[in-house]
Design an enzyme around this catalytic site. Sequence first.
Site, PDB file in Angstrom:
ATOM      1  N   HIS A 149       0.846  -1.190   0.000  1.00  0.00           N
ATOM      2  CA  HIS A 149       0.000   0.000   0.000  1.00  0.00           C
ATOM      3  C   HIS A 149       0.882   1.240   0.000  1.00  0.00           C
ATOM      4  O   HIS A 149       1.638   1.453   0.950  1.00  0.00           O
ATOM      5  CB  HIS A 149      -0.885  -0.010   1.250  1.00  0.00           C
ATOM      6  CG  HIS A 149      -1.990   0.978   1.240  1.00  0.00           C
ATOM      7  ND1 HIS A 149      -1.790   2.305   1.489  1.00  0.00           N
ATOM      8  CD2 HIS A 149      -3.321   0.834   1.024  1.00  0.00           C
ATOM      9  CE1 HIS A 149      -2.953   2.944   1.448  1.00  0.00           C
ATOM     10  NE2 HIS A 149      -3.888   2.073   1.170  1.00  0.00           N
ATOM     11  N   ARG A 413       0.284 -10.353 -10.463  1.00  0.00           N
ATOM     12  CA  ARG A 413      -0.619  -9.511 -11.261  1.00  0.00           C
ATOM     13  C   ARG A 413       0.187  -8.765 -12.315  1.00  0.00           C
ATOM     14  O   ARG A 413       1.298  -8.309 -12.054  1.00  0.00           O
ATOM     15  CB  ARG A 413      -1.360  -8.511 -10.378  1.00  0.00           C
ATOM     16  CG  ARG A 413      -2.326  -7.625 -11.183  1.00  0.00           C
ATOM     17  CD  ARG A 413      -3.216  -6.788 -10.293  1.00  0.00           C
ATOM     18  NE  ARG A 413      -2.509  -5.706  -9.637  1.00  0.00           N
ATOM     19  CZ  ARG A 413      -3.033  -4.484  -9.408  1.00  0.00           C
ATOM     20  NH1 ARG A 413      -4.282  -4.220  -9.805  1.00  0.00           N
ATOM     21  NH2 ARG A 413      -2.349  -3.561  -8.784  1.00  0.00           N
ATOM     22  N   GLU A 525     -12.222  -3.698 -13.926  1.00  0.00           N
ATOM     23  CA  GLU A 525     -11.947  -2.546 -13.067  1.00  0.00           C
ATOM     24  C   GLU A 525     -12.830  -1.337 -13.314  1.00  0.00           C
ATOM     25  O   GLU A 525     -13.286  -0.714 -12.360  1.00  0.00           O
ATOM     26  CB  GLU A 525     -10.476  -2.134 -13.235  1.00  0.00           C
ATOM     27  CG  GLU A 525      -9.505  -3.247 -12.847  1.00  0.00           C
ATOM     28  CD  GLU A 525      -8.067  -2.850 -13.076  1.00  0.00           C
ATOM     29  OE1 GLU A 525      -7.510  -2.138 -12.225  1.00  0.00           O
ATOM     30  OE2 GLU A 525      -7.498  -3.253 -14.106  1.00  0.00           O
ATOM     31  N   ASP A 565     -10.739   1.261  -9.022  1.00  0.00           N
ATOM     32  CA  ASP A 565     -10.737   1.947 -10.308  1.00  0.00           C
ATOM     33  C   ASP A 565     -12.139   2.209 -10.824  1.00  0.00           C
ATOM     34  O   ASP A 565     -12.370   3.194 -11.526  1.00  0.00           O
ATOM     35  CB  ASP A 565      -9.930   1.144 -11.326  1.00  0.00           C
ATOM     36  CG  ASP A 565      -8.431   1.391 -11.176  1.00  0.00           C
ATOM     37  OD1 ASP A 565      -7.960   2.467 -11.574  1.00  0.00           O
ATOM     38  OD2 ASP A 565      -7.749   0.511 -10.637  1.00  0.00           O
ATOM     39  N   ARG A 603     -11.162  -4.803  -2.671  1.00  0.00           N
ATOM     40  CA  ARG A 603     -11.628  -3.664  -1.879  1.00  0.00           C
ATOM     41  C   ARG A 603     -10.446  -2.906  -1.289  1.00  0.00           C
ATOM     42  O   ARG A 603      -9.417  -3.485  -0.957  1.00  0.00           O
ATOM     43  CB  ARG A 603     -12.523  -4.135  -0.720  1.00  0.00           C
ATOM     44  CG  ARG A 603     -13.866  -4.731  -1.154  1.00  0.00           C
ATOM     45  CD  ARG A 603     -14.681  -5.145   0.064  1.00  0.00           C
ATOM     46  NE  ARG A 603     -15.967  -5.713  -0.274  1.00  0.00           N
ATOM     47  CZ  ARG A 603     -17.085  -5.027  -0.439  1.00  0.00           C
ATOM     48  NH1 ARG A 603     -17.073  -3.707  -0.281  1.00  0.00           N
ATOM     49  NH2 ARG A 603     -18.226  -5.620  -0.732  1.00  0.00           N
ATOM     50  N   ARG A 736      -3.276   6.222 -10.117  1.00  0.00           N
ATOM     51  CA  ARG A 736      -3.775   5.064  -9.386  1.00  0.00           C
ATOM     52  C   ARG A 736      -4.868   5.487  -8.402  1.00  0.00           C
ATOM     53  O   ARG A 736      -4.876   6.607  -7.893  1.00  0.00           O
ATOM     54  CB  ARG A 736      -2.635   4.378  -8.640  1.00  0.00           C
ATOM     55  CG  ARG A 736      -1.642   3.716  -9.567  1.00  0.00           C
ATOM     56  CD  ARG A 736      -0.683   2.826  -8.813  1.00  0.00           C
ATOM     57  NE  ARG A 736       0.232   2.181  -9.735  1.00  0.00           N
ATOM     58  CZ  ARG A 736      -0.057   1.079 -10.430  1.00  0.00           C
ATOM     59  NH1 ARG A 736      -1.249   0.524 -10.293  1.00  0.00           N
ATOM     60  NH2 ARG A 736       0.816   0.543 -11.245  1.00  0.00           N
TER      61      ARG A 736
END
Length: 901
Positions: A149, A413, A525, A565, A603, A736
């Site tokens: 994060h 990812r 997204e 997103d 989430r 982002r």
Amino acid sequence: MEVSREPEFLSHDGPLREDVSRLGAMVGRMLAEQGGEAFFERVEQVRLAAIRRRREGATVDELADSLAGLEAEDAEALARAFATYFQAVNTAERVHRIRRRRDYQREGSAPQPESLLDVLGQLKAQGVGADELIGWLDRLWIEPVFTAHPTEAVRRSLLEKEQAIVRSLIDGFDQNRTPQERKEDDDRIYMALSSGWQTAEASPVRPTVQDEHHHVGFYLANPIYRIVPALFESLAEALQTVYGVAAKLPQLLGFATWVGGDMDGNPNVGAATIAASLATQRAHVIEHYVADVAGLARLLSQTESRVAVDTELQQRLDDYRARFPAATKTIRPRHADMPYRCLLTVIGGRLEATREESHPEGYTSVAELLDDLQLIVRSLVDHHGLHAGAYAVQRLIRRVRTFGLHLARLDVRQDSRVHDDALAALLGNSRWPQLASEARTQQLRDYASGGALFPISHVDVVTSLYDVFATLGDARRRYGSEAVGLYIISMTRSAADVLAVLALARYGGLVENGNVPLNIAPLFETVDDLKNAPATLRALLVDPVYRQHLVSRNDQQWVMLGYSDSGKDGGTLASRWGLQRAQVELLEVANAAGIQLAFFHGRGGSASRGGARITPALMSSPRGAVAGVLRVTEQGEVIHRKYGIRALALRNLEQTVGAVLRASLRPRETESREERWREQMNRLSVNSRQAYRAFVEREHFVDYFRHATPIDVIERMTLGSRPASRRSMRGVQDLRAIPWVFAWTQCRSIITGWYGLGTALEQGAAEFGEAELAEMARDWPFFSNLLDDVEMVLAKCDLDIAEAFSKLSGPLHDEFFDLIRREFERTQHWLLQLKKSNALLQGDPRLSASIRLRNPYVDPMSLMQVDLLHRWRAGDGKDDALLQALVACVNGVSQGLQNTG
């Protein structure tokens, strides 16, 4: 007017008031000691002025003027002082949750709401029998996924100091502690506060991926590792109490992480970090197993002269003595008559050897380790040892089943566009990304099935992806199949994007028995992607090559849903409704194809990014969407809030298990009015998105955003290894979602959580009638839950402070802020109207009191931030001292609002 120094609390929160007062006094004493009496008095003056502003309804100007022009060093110290108060309040509130839990357990008159005892009691009252419940337990799978994060990177040393404060406060629950013991508690707290003040909140060096892994590992390998057995014991106890059955519980819980595997937009992540993360995780979990086994060896001191052991255990010990001489050498001669201790000593030696790759004495699989431990339990039970150590061994077995030899599964990812770049190079077609999806699908089938082979390429993007898939194959061989999680495709737009991964995996050699051993999850997204997701899945499931792949994956397909997103793309209402409808329609496609569909919920921490209380969120999900499975991302301050303290980590996992059981066994009943409500929500969603997009697509919006929020400070903060934007910042679409939400939260308008809703509700009232909307708000869990989340966001906003930030945009202020204020007032009006409330959070006095408690500390830091931003930007962002003060303000506001992104 005299301003009370006492913060506001609910009448029954006396112990919380005492803890806040106790910690607040210590913080004050520490500030005076570290910064001098004059500094402490300055802090108090500002705090009381902020309280006066709130109580008397004064403008922000007086408070802002008193904070303007501070030296950077003084501003930073003030911000850190208020942040320290926040830490004290946050800690006190978390400890109070533990106190309330103990009060329920001690009183015993009624189970704590949302506890497993409470949930199982509700299910039994709803007609769920023991057999039905146990059948669902076998299907249950809960997997929190910890992600890196870029707005939360607290130093581990500070986390440990906080835990020391928590332990001292919990020790204070004991009313029989002596005055000397209470003084020692206070001394420990004061030492933690003082040493914390002398420690920088974050390193000036941007963290590496490995640093992020250690941060996440703090929670996985400490609080969570410790409380996992207690979760299973709590569930077993609830089953016995409510149903009178003693069932053998399945695994039902695991953990995963993205740290080291999330390559999307992060050039620092790739094959090397995947390998390093998995190796570090194995080292962490083995270290804990070695310690636990050593403890068991000390506990299980049974001697042959006092009690027998199973013949199989003695044979296992004899066999191990012959096969594992190095591990056997650690057995002390005077322990030779203690068979359990001897075997556990050898097990510990084998675990030590497992740290080294291919060590001949190491465990080759978690099944081997479990077999040894289960052998000990059986022998103990057979020889009157159930209460002489068997329970302790069973607790370790629970941990081993949950964490394996890998601690947490590692997801990978990557952006679909990166795959397209690699395929363009492999196929020698620079126009590959522009081809129609059907054409790409047709061309990829032979490569995805193994019927054709790509030529070798040394183009960088191809080589890096080859290395990733080769590393995943090596990880499966080295750490077991459970060590590798999902392969997630960001920006999935078509079936070709999924077949691309199959083809590239084969190119990288990730093949076992002719199949690619990988669960591939398309990530949908944006609002449009969610709308098109059912068509994408339908095309994928009718593709013969992919359908054959699913056969090898037990006919289960994972789909990841992006809350962040989609919220940035269309606003809160359009995002939430798009996610709700996508789940319904994706389930219909999967059911028609005979495929088991599982959702992975991406989430975030804030309501703007899908953050929500677990029980209302799952109970308002579409029927059949949970079906015993919950896989959800956990990140940032949410990890700390949920898992930073053992008792709260256990409470959170109990609530999660209970919510999944309720949503699976007894989802909300069919509602005949829902068809009408869905049609109306479609209109509300469209109107809300139009209003939101009209705002963020206005000319000069990006310039306004970059001046009216501290996004430029956030981009300079050394908080995460991943860049704040995917590419150069050409527009909102390139930023982002986390820093997008973080920036709007910092300036206190938090438009990401509500903008567009007021316009939609106003138009909806005109079109459907206010009474219809009020009925939906009252009786439809989806809509009711949405409004509750928005209400919380509105309560954290301060439009006067937001206006001060907005004025930093110069001539753009009048145009944009007028729209913000009018939409805020419109949203608040209609929310209160539909909820029949006179004030925000009228129905949640605890949360309301919590926000009021923090405001006097948040407001000064916000206003200092405005002044510092103006001065820093005037110097072209070159004054590092001002930047450091700004960072302190950003960190403090985050802790006060308990939200970043």
